[in-house]
Write an enzyme that holds these catalytic residues in place. Structure first.
Site, PDB file in Angstrom:
ATOM      1  N   SER A   1      -8.782  70.417  -2.007  1.00  0.00           N
ATOM      2  CA  SER A   1      -9.998  71.281  -1.722  1.00  0.00           C
ATOM      3  C   SER A   1     -10.564  72.039  -2.464  1.00  0.00           C
ATOM      4  O   SER A   1     -11.649  72.258  -3.617  1.00  0.00           O
ATOM      5  CB  SER A   1      -9.965  72.232  -0.620  1.00  0.00           C
ATOM      6  OG  SER A   1     -10.420  72.015   0.148  1.00  0.00           O
TER       7      SER A   1
ATOM      8  N   LYS B   1     -10.017  82.618   6.880  1.00  0.00           N
ATOM      9  CA  LYS B   1      -9.767  81.646   7.382  1.00  0.00           C
ATOM     10  C   LYS B   1     -11.503  81.761   8.314  1.00  0.00           C
ATOM     11  O   LYS B   1     -11.470  82.625   8.765  1.00  0.00           O
ATOM     12  CB  LYS B   1      -8.684  80.862   8.673  1.00  0.00           C
ATOM     13  CG  LYS B   1      -8.900  80.183   9.418  1.00  0.00           C
ATOM     14  CD  LYS B   1      -7.954  78.536   8.745  1.00  0.00           C
ATOM     15  CE  LYS B   1      -8.409  77.212   9.461  1.00  0.00           C
ATOM     16  NZ  LYS B   1      -7.570  76.731   9.119  1.00  0.00           N
TER      17      LYS B   1
ATOM     18  N   THR C   1      -4.443  66.056   3.123  1.00  0.00           N
ATOM     19  CA  THR C   1      -3.509  67.255   4.038  1.00  0.00           C
ATOM     20  C   THR C   1      -2.099  66.109   4.504  1.00  0.00           C
ATOM     21  O   THR C   1      -1.098  66.012   4.096  1.00  0.00           O
ATOM     22  CB  THR C   1      -3.898  67.463   4.617  1.00  0.00           C
ATOM     23  OG1 THR C   1      -5.045  68.110   4.788  1.00  0.00           O
ATOM     24  CG2 THR C   1      -2.883  68.149   5.722  1.00  0.00           C
TER      25      THR C   1
ATOM     26  N   ASP D   1     -11.175  71.552   9.399  1.00  0.00           N
ATOM     27  CA  ASP D   1     -10.063  72.649  10.083  1.00  0.00           C
ATOM     28  C   ASP D   1     -10.322  71.240  11.480  1.00  0.00           C
ATOM     29  O   ASP D   1     -10.984  70.215  11.347  1.00  0.00           O
ATOM     30  CB  ASP D   1      -9.594  73.572  10.258  1.00  0.00           C
ATOM     31  CG  ASP D   1      -8.668  73.760  10.899  1.00  0.00           C
ATOM     32  OD1 ASP D   1      -7.213  73.388  10.310  1.00  0.00           O
ATOM     33  OD2 ASP D   1      -8.596  74.593  11.636  1.00  0.00           O
TER      34      ASP D   1
ATOM     35  N   ASN E   1      -7.062  64.216  11.473  1.00  0.00           N
ATOM     36  CA  ASN E   1      -7.207  63.812  10.271  1.00  0.00           C
ATOM     37  C   ASN E   1      -6.009  64.340   9.173  1.00  0.00           C
ATOM     38  O   ASN E   1      -5.667  63.151   8.384  1.00  0.00           O
ATOM     39  CB  ASN E   1      -7.913  64.825   9.565  1.00  0.00           C
ATOM     40  CG  ASN E   1      -8.466  64.859   7.694  1.00  0.00           C
ATOM     41  OD1 ASN E   1      -7.051  65.668   7.391  1.00  0.00           O
ATOM     42  ND2 ASN E   1      -8.961  63.833   7.662  1.00  0.00           N
TER      43      ASN E   1
ATOM     44  N   LYS F   1       0.109  80.355   1.503  1.00  0.00           N
ATOM     45  CA  LYS F   1       0.186  78.404   1.244  1.00  0.00           C
ATOM     46  C   LYS F   1      -1.163  78.450   0.259  1.00  0.00           C
ATOM     47  O   LYS F   1      -0.536  77.555  -0.863  1.00  0.00           O
ATOM     48  CB  LYS F   1      -0.945  78.004   2.567  1.00  0.00           C
ATOM     49  CG  LYS F   1      -0.684  76.498   2.042  1.00  0.00           C
ATOM     50  CD  LYS F   1      -1.776  75.980   3.422  1.00  0.00           C
ATOM     51  CE  LYS F   1      -1.602  76.517   4.890  1.00  0.00           C
ATOM     52  NZ  LYS F   1      -2.287  75.433   5.313  1.00  0.00           N
TER      53      LYS F   1
HETATM   54  P1  NDP Z   1      -8.455  67.172  14.022  1.00  0.00           P
HETATM   55  O1  NDP Z   1      -9.440  67.930  14.761  1.00  0.00           O
HETATM   56  O2  NDP Z   1      -8.552  65.798  12.884  1.00  0.00           O
HETATM   57  O3  NDP Z   1      -7.303  66.708  14.460  1.00  0.00           O
HETATM   58  C1  NDP Z   1      -6.296  67.317  15.921  1.00  0.00           C
HETATM   59  C2  NDP Z   1      -5.311  66.774  16.361  1.00  0.00           C
HETATM   60  O4  NDP Z   1      -4.308  66.896  17.378  1.00  0.00           O
HETATM   61  C3  NDP Z   1      -6.400  65.892  17.858  1.00  0.00           C
HETATM   62  O5  NDP Z   1      -5.985  64.576  17.935  1.00  0.00           O
HETATM   63  C4  NDP Z   1      -6.758  66.504  18.687  1.00  0.00           C
HETATM   64  O6  NDP Z   1      -6.456  65.775  19.802  1.00  0.00           O
HETATM   65  C5  NDP Z   1      -5.031  67.040  18.430  1.00  0.00           C
HETATM   66  N1  NDP Z   1      -4.749  68.116  19.168  1.00  0.00           N
HETATM   67  C6  NDP Z   1      -6.193  69.479  18.819  1.00  0.00           C
HETATM   68  N2  NDP Z   1      -5.246  70.580  19.860  1.00  0.00           N
HETATM   69  C7  NDP Z   1      -4.482  70.289  20.355  1.00  0.00           C
HETATM   70  C8  NDP Z   1      -3.727  70.786  21.748  1.00  0.00           C
HETATM   71  N3  NDP Z   1      -4.048  71.937  21.885  1.00  0.00           N
HETATM   72  N4  NDP Z   1      -3.312  70.476  22.555  1.00  0.00           N
HETATM   73  C9  NDP Z   1      -2.308  69.466  22.113  1.00  0.00           C
HETATM   74  N5  NDP Z   1      -3.059  68.331  21.011  1.00  0.00           N
HETATM   75  C10 NDP Z   1      -4.176  68.277  19.952  1.00  0.00           C
HETATM   76  O7  NDP Z   1      -8.184  68.260  13.151  1.00  0.00           O
HETATM   77  P2  NDP Z   1      -6.684  68.332  11.518  1.00  0.00           P
HETATM   78  O8  NDP Z   1      -5.782  66.844  11.630  1.00  0.00           O
HETATM   79  O9  NDP Z   1      -7.713  68.435  10.498  1.00  0.00           O
HETATM   80  O10 NDP Z   1      -5.519  68.936  12.129  1.00  0.00           O
HETATM   81  C11 NDP Z   1      -4.355  69.433  12.722  1.00  0.00           C
HETATM   82  C12 NDP Z   1      -3.299  70.618  11.573  1.00  0.00           C
HETATM   83  O11 NDP Z   1      -3.270  70.458  10.662  1.00  0.00           O
HETATM   84  C13 NDP Z   1      -3.905  71.843  12.465  1.00  0.00           C
HETATM   85  O12 NDP Z   1      -2.764  73.032  12.548  1.00  0.00           O
HETATM   86  C14 NDP Z   1      -4.716  72.424  11.197  1.00  0.00           C
HETATM   87  O13 NDP Z   1      -5.126  73.682  10.699  1.00  0.00           O
HETATM   88  C15 NDP Z   1      -3.716  71.898  10.125  1.00  0.00           C
HETATM   89  N6  NDP Z   1      -4.228  71.418   8.731  1.00  0.00           N
HETATM   90  C16 NDP Z   1      -5.294  70.675   8.649  1.00  0.00           C
HETATM   91  C17 NDP Z   1      -5.744  70.706   6.835  1.00  0.00           C
HETATM   92  C18 NDP Z   1      -6.101  69.345   6.836  1.00  0.00           C
HETATM   93  O14 NDP Z   1      -7.140  69.081   5.304  1.00  0.00           O
HETATM   94  N7  NDP Z   1      -7.284  69.084   7.622  1.00  0.00           N
HETATM   95  C19 NDP Z   1      -5.145  71.494   6.079  1.00  0.00           C
HETATM   96  C20 NDP Z   1      -3.997  71.636   6.702  1.00  0.00           C
HETATM   97  C21 NDP Z   1      -3.417  72.308   7.706  1.00  0.00           C
HETATM   98  P3  NDP Z   1      -8.073  65.770  20.527  1.00  0.00           P
HETATM   99  O15 NDP Z   1      -8.678  65.047  19.218  1.00  0.00           O
HETATM  100  O16 NDP Z   1      -7.779  65.193  21.952  1.00  0.00           O
HETATM  101  O17 NDP Z   1      -8.654  66.819  20.889  1.00  0.00           O
END
Ligand code: NDP
Length: 444
Positions: A376, A126, A209, A166, A240, A114
């Site tokens: 970033s 990571k 993102t 993350d 996020n 990536k």
């Molecule tokens: P957040 O913690 O802000 O949000 C994660 C969301 O996914 C929440 O709504 C959470 O629900 C839900 N979630 C997490 N785990 C589970 C699960 N096991 N089953 C169902 N729902 C789940 O994280 P991000 O938005 O930052 O990250 C989301 C994804 O994007 C991840 O895979 C991350 O690695 C990827 N990512 C993020 C980046 C970033 O800049 N933030 C960059 C690149 C990739 P709940 O609140 O109920 O746990």
């Protein structure tokens, strides 16, 4: 046995009980076959694939912290410094009870390619911990973050390893970690990204993102003669990535109708109310059940189900392996034309293959969600320059980077006779740059 099969077998044998890591390596190496075959002798002699699938360094440590009742807890933490061929290690910190070494290794491995795709000088890493910030007081989260950074600070630095957010690590956690790093090391440097705007953060990093996901989705659709405007979009997650994907989808004239969290999901026929979602998730940190209490057009369902909603475009933005073969079959039946991964590896290998075989355009996470790490890296540049760029300047660079990523993965897929296979295109384009840098740097 081919070189790829040999290495895959070794990875499985040497890294037992790490299914997500096996899955990530398999997905990358399988699609690299034509490139590896072209250079097989040279790569084998230099053990290139063995080196690229083995982290340069893995740090495991305990994090003791005290809760509000005086009880001591201990969590398991990790930082995997996977590959520094093209720059300092860069990749987020995940705070979630599911975190283990295998998950951090899969994420670190993906991050190498990536980061290479962004065209910026950043290597892959990571980290994370099985600590769950949910339900903890601010003081407890601070106690955890300070203890976590007290150990982690020995291994990171602005020119060596620069972690970011993350799942579970947002602006609050990054702030506490940055404060502790500064206090222990006595230096004010860009050691973390995703910082607050008052202490070295970059405009657009919060949105990056989700916005980047929509920029590349728009570009992929455009290259295939489809206009994103007017399309119905299914989004999973409510964090996020999901929130800012929804925001940019509206700005591009599309209609996002779903979101989800780990307990349930929302279908809103009028389109997701973005201000309400932000209030619930970013300000009050509540469950999605609160959304339907004030929004008559919405339905709330327990469990998983976003992919049963009829949509033109699906954007999985929650977590790994959240879209399986059954979901892929439903999406195809409902006429979905494109899937782009906001989360890391949210689609299983079987589901990805099914979507591709059925003509659904598929943009893999390492390209589709690269906007976060790219911004970033722009934050790192601003920190080094001791300057802050305007929102428009950073957003403009982000858009340009995402469009270039699409052009590069499209070109790589065509060059190796796999037109429209953007999974192969992303793996090949990301790999070639890292492989060339590794070969040039000798055995290290
Ligand atoms: P957040 O913690 O802000 O949000 C994660 C969301 O996914 C929440 O709504 C959470 O629900 C839900 N979630 C997490 N785990 C589970 C699960 N096991 N089953 C169902 N729902 C789940 O994280 P991000 O938005 O930052 O990250 C989301 C994804 O994007 C991840 O895979 C991350 O690695 C990827 N990512 C993020 C980046 C970033 O800049 N933030 C960059 C690149 C990739 P709940 O609140 O109920 O746990």
């Amino acid at each position: 046995m081919s070189y790829v099969d040999e290495v895959l077998q070794n990875v499985i044998e040497k890294n037992p009980a790490q299914p997500e890591f096996h899955q990530a390596v398999k997905e990358v190496l399988e699609s690299l076959r034509p490139v590896i075959e072209e250079h097989e002798e040279e790569y084998r002699k230099n053990a290139l694939l063995e080196r690229i699938t083995t982290p340069e360094r893995q740090i495991l440590f305990r994090v003791p912290w005290v809760d509000d009742n005086g009880q001591v807890h201990v969590n398991n933490a990790y930082r995997v410094q996977f590959n520094s061929a093209i720059g300092p290690y860069k990749g987020g910190l995940r705070l979630h009870p599911s975190v283990n070494l295998g998950i951090i290794k899969f994420l670190g491995f993906e991050q190498i390619f990536k980061n290479s795709l962004t065209s910026l000088p950043i290597g892959g890493g990571k980290g994370g911990c099985d600590f769950d910030p949910k339900g903890k007081s601010d003081r407890e989260v601070m106690a955890f973050c300070q203890s976590f950074m007290t150990e982690l600070c020995k291994y990171i630095g602005a020119d060596t390893d620069v972690p970011a957010g993350d799942i579970g690590t947002g602006a609050r956690e990054i702030g506490y970690m940055f404060g502790q790093y500064k206090r222990i090391k006595g230096v004010y440097e860009g050691v973390l990204t995703g910082k607050g705007l008052t202490f070295g953060g970059s405009l657009v990093r919060t949105e990056a993102t989700g916005y980047g996901l929509l920029y590349i989705t728009e570009e992929m659709l455009k290259a295939n003669g489809i206009d994103i405007s007017g399309k119905t979009i299914a989004v999973s997650g409510a964090g996020n990535v999901a929130i800012y994907a929804i925001e940019k989808a509206y700005q591009l004239g599309a209609k996002p109708v779903t979101c989800s969290d780990s307990t349930g999901w929302i279908y809103d026929s009028e389109g997701i109310d973005l201000a309400l979602l932000k209030e619930i998730k970013e300000v009050k940190r509540q469950r999605l059940t609160e959304y339907v209490k004030v929004r008559p057009s919405a339905q709330y369902h327990e469990g998983k189900g976003v992919w049963t909603v009829k949509c033109d475009v699906a954007l999985p933005c929650a977590t790994q392996n959240e879209l399986d073969l059954k979901d892929a079959e439903t999406l195809v039946k409902n006429g979905c034309v494109a899937v782009a991964e906001g989360a890391n590896m949210p689609t299983t290998i079987e589901a990805t293959e099914y979507l591709q075989q059925n003509g659904v355009l598929f943009c893999p996470g390492k390209a589709a969600n690269a906007g976060g790490v790219a911004t970033s890296a722009l934050e790192m540049t601003q920190n080094s320059e001791r300057l802050s760029w305007s929102f428009e300047e950073v957003d403009g660079k982000l858009k340009e980077i995402m469009i270039n990523i699409f052009k590069n993965i499209d070109a790589a897929s065509k060059k190796y006779g796999m037109e429209k296979n953007y999974v192969a295109g992303a793996n090949i384009a990301g790999f070639l740059k890292v492989a060339e840098a590794m070969m040039a740097q000798g055995v290290c």
